[in-house]
Write an enzyme that holds these catalytic residues in place. Structure first.
Site, PDB file in Angstrom:
ATOM      1  N   LYS A  91       0.871  -1.171   0.000  1.00 52.40           N
ATOM      2  CA  LYS A  91       0.000   0.000   0.000  1.00 52.40           C
ATOM      3  C   LYS A  91       0.907   1.218   0.000  1.00 52.40           C
ATOM      4  CE  LYS A  91      -1.639   3.125   1.715  1.00 52.40           C
ATOM      5  NZ  LYS A  91      -1.602   4.578   1.268  1.00 52.40           N
ATOM      6  N   GLU A 107      -0.374   7.509  -1.589  1.00 47.82           N
ATOM      7  CA  GLU A 107      -1.254   7.960  -2.669  1.00 47.82           C
ATOM      8  C   GLU A 107      -0.778   9.255  -3.307  1.00 47.82           C
ATOM      9  OE1 GLU A 107      -2.928   9.636   1.212  1.00 47.82           O
ATOM     10  OE2 GLU A 107      -1.838   7.865   0.501  1.00 47.82           O
ATOM     11  N   SER A 167       4.911   8.873   9.911  1.00 47.78           N
ATOM     12  CA  SER A 167       4.979   9.737  11.087  1.00 47.78           C
ATOM     13  C   SER A 167       4.748   8.925  12.359  1.00 47.78           C
ATOM     14  CB  SER A 167       3.931  10.846  10.985  1.00 47.78           C
ATOM     15  OG  SER A 167       2.623  10.300  11.088  1.00 47.78           O
ATOM     16  N   CYS A 192      13.289  11.232   6.736  1.00 48.26           N
ATOM     17  CA  CYS A 192      13.232  10.906   8.156  1.00 48.26           C
ATOM     18  C   CYS A 192      14.622  10.945   8.779  1.00 48.26           C
ATOM     19  CB  CYS A 192      12.584   9.547   8.377  1.00 48.26           C
ATOM     20  SG  CYS A 192      13.498   8.158   7.693  1.00 48.26           S
ATOM     21  N   GLU A 206       8.489  17.562  14.291  1.00 48.77           N
ATOM     22  CA  GLU A 206       9.138  17.133  13.053  1.00 48.77           C
ATOM     23  C   GLU A 206       8.545  17.971  11.911  1.00 48.77           C
ATOM     24  OE1 GLU A 206      10.281  13.050  10.656  1.00 48.77           O
ATOM     25  OE2 GLU A 206       8.294  13.192  11.556  1.00 48.77           O
TER      26      GLU A 206
END
Length: 510
Positions: free
Chosen positions: A188, A191, A241, A296, A395
């Protein structure tokens, strides 16, 4: 160049391409009636429309993977190795095609995109050694006439939920070891930039991977929840996240799955007074603004110790006007746009918030952003940031670099260790003793010594500590192989039938 690559790398006269699912070895158009836009971040124009999977469509992908598992798990290690060498060669041949898709949908400059593909390829290459990686152990004569040996076997159907910032590399970190270990895979992807996953599917099919071993179901939270709750998915890997990582971990483990969920970060780079300031400034600019800060492992906080601060700020400020911000397909560009307009606006809001909280805006990226309809933000440098500020705690995930000033090495380490994140950290110094002490006592999963972004090579494993990781196993490398397999111990005896007898006592080894 493949059809998927061509549909985004050629001029299309404003046509919006439809991006479908990939199930059981072919494209499957979505039937949910739901979809989402895909943009070229450099122009702000919509380039695609991606189908969003329903629960039933996710189930179709899982069922295809389940059917494929029964035969895939029996494929010999030598045959899997042969296939992975073909996969490696095809991905190497099409590296630029993949990179162009990344640039056109994510926005990162083409050189960054090529680097992403190269780091993903390292994991594919690591998986070419799967026979060695799956070797077990054997103890002959553990007891009289009894041998004991261990093996590792695949789980079955496993899944990956991957982020927008590395739409090719992070999936490679997951599907390559998962499939090499004998599992079948449902991806997955994000998107926001889904086309790289479709090109991946086509290349895997071209390499000879059997239908159903690799599947792609696009979508939003509906698809994510369907993956996490599906009873026939045994393990889930996630990168994103921290709030979503926690949700994925809690939901997946509640459903009985093995889960590794990598969360967010607030990576510090400590610069000691004895450091090479010019090298540290180069490293800070590269690590803070590369990929527009959407990493990240990006350095988002510099901790300047003692008198290093003024020289470091000056050296960084001197470099910032030279950073060329523009369309990632332009070879002169060094930093591209952010992935969406909403994300650009959110990142920009931190500049104003930082100033309101008392930080000094040395360079304001809003003033240097190209104005051409794209999702651009220039580089930003904030000085005198303190730990209670939101620009320190959050962040930001954009080209905003903060500097915190401390007096001592001990204060710098305390800042890192008290931070709720523990992904990566770096120290710049000429003192080997200090560097060794730092790596010993700092609380983070990945440490760089005069290396700003310490992403491990493929034969180690990637992952952080604290709120940067939910689960006990990191991604790829030896821990990746462990995550995608389960251990089994066999105790065997081949006795002489004449001496066989019933024994109801506890098994003895002496």
């Amino acid at each position: 160049m493949t059809e998927v690559a061509e549909q985004f790398t050629e001029e299309r006269s404003g046509e919006v391409a439809r991006i479908t699912h990939w199930i059981d070895g072919r494209r499957i158009e979505g039937t949910s009636g739901r979809s989402g836009p895909v943009y070229n971040p450099a122009t702000g124009e919509q380039s695609g429309e991606v189908d969003f999977a329903s629960v039933e469509e996710v189930d179709a992908a899982v069922q295809a993977a389940k059917r494929a598992f029964e035969s895939w798990r029996t494929v010999s290690l030598s045959r899997r190795t042969e296939l992975f060498f073909r996969i490696r060669e095809l991905f190497h041949q099409h590296a630029e095609d993949i990179a162009k898709l990344l640039t056109l949908e994510h926005g990162k400059v083409l050189s960054d995109a090529k680097g992403e593909v190269a780091r993903g390829l390292e994991v594919i290459e690591f998986c070419c050694g799967i026979p060695e990686l799956l070797k077990g152990s054997y103890s002959e004569q553990a007891s009289t006439g009894i041998d004991v040996y261990s093996i590792r076997q695949p789980h079955g159907v496993v899944a990956g939920i991957t982020p927008f910032n590395f739409p090719a590399m992070v999936p490679m970190w997951m599907w390559a070891p998962a499939i090499a270990c004998g599992n079948t895979f449902v991806l997955k992807p994000s998107e926001k930039d889904p086309s790289a996953s479709m090109l991946t599917a086509e290349l895997l099919k071209e390499a000879g991977l059997p239908d159903g071993v690799f599947n792609v179901a696009h979508g939003d939270k509906v698809a994510v929840d369907a993956v996490l709750e599906h009873p026939e998915i045994a393990a889930v890997s996630f990168v994103g996240s921290t709030p979503i990582a926690r949700y994925v971990y809690e939901t997946g483990t509640k459903a009985g799955k093995r889960v590794q969920a990598l969360g967010g970060a607030k990576n510090h780079m400590i610069v000691l007074p004895d450091a090479d300031i010019e090298m540290a400034a180069d490293a800070a600019v590269s690590a803070g603004y590369g990929s527009a800060g959407e990493r990240c492992m990006a350095v988002s906080m510099l901790v300047a110790v003692g008198h290093a601060a003024d020289d470091l700020v000056g050296a960084i400020q001197e470099r910032l006007p030279k950073v060329k911000v523009g369309d990632g397909m332009n070879p002169d560009s060094e930093m591209g746009p952010l992935v969406t307009r909403e994300h650009r606006d959110k990142v920009a809001s931190y500049i104003e918030k930082g100033a309101a909280e008392g930080a000094k805006v040395v360079t304001d990226g809003r003033e240097a952003a190209p104005d051409n309809g794209g999702f651009f933000l220039g580089v930003t440098l904030l000085d005198e940031v303190t730990p209670e500020m939101d620009v320190y705690k959050d962040e930001i995930f954009g080209p905003v670099l903060g500097i915190t000033r401390v007096d001592t090495y001990e204060e710098a380490v305390r800042l890192v260790n008290e931070n709720p994140y523990g992904n990566g950290v770096a120290i710049f110094t000429r003192d080997g003793g200090v560097a060794r002490q730092f790596q010993f006592e700092v609380n983070a999963g990945m440490v760089g010594v005069n290396v700003p972004i310490p992403v491990p090579v493929a034969y180690y494993s990637f992952g952080g500590w604290k709120n940067s990781l939910f689960g006990d196993l990191h991604v790829y490398g030896p821990e990746g192989i462990q995550f995608y397999t389960q251990g089994k111990v066999v105790t065997s005896r081949w006795p002489d039938p004449a001496t066989s007898k019933v024994d109801l006592g506890f098994p003895q080894t002496r």
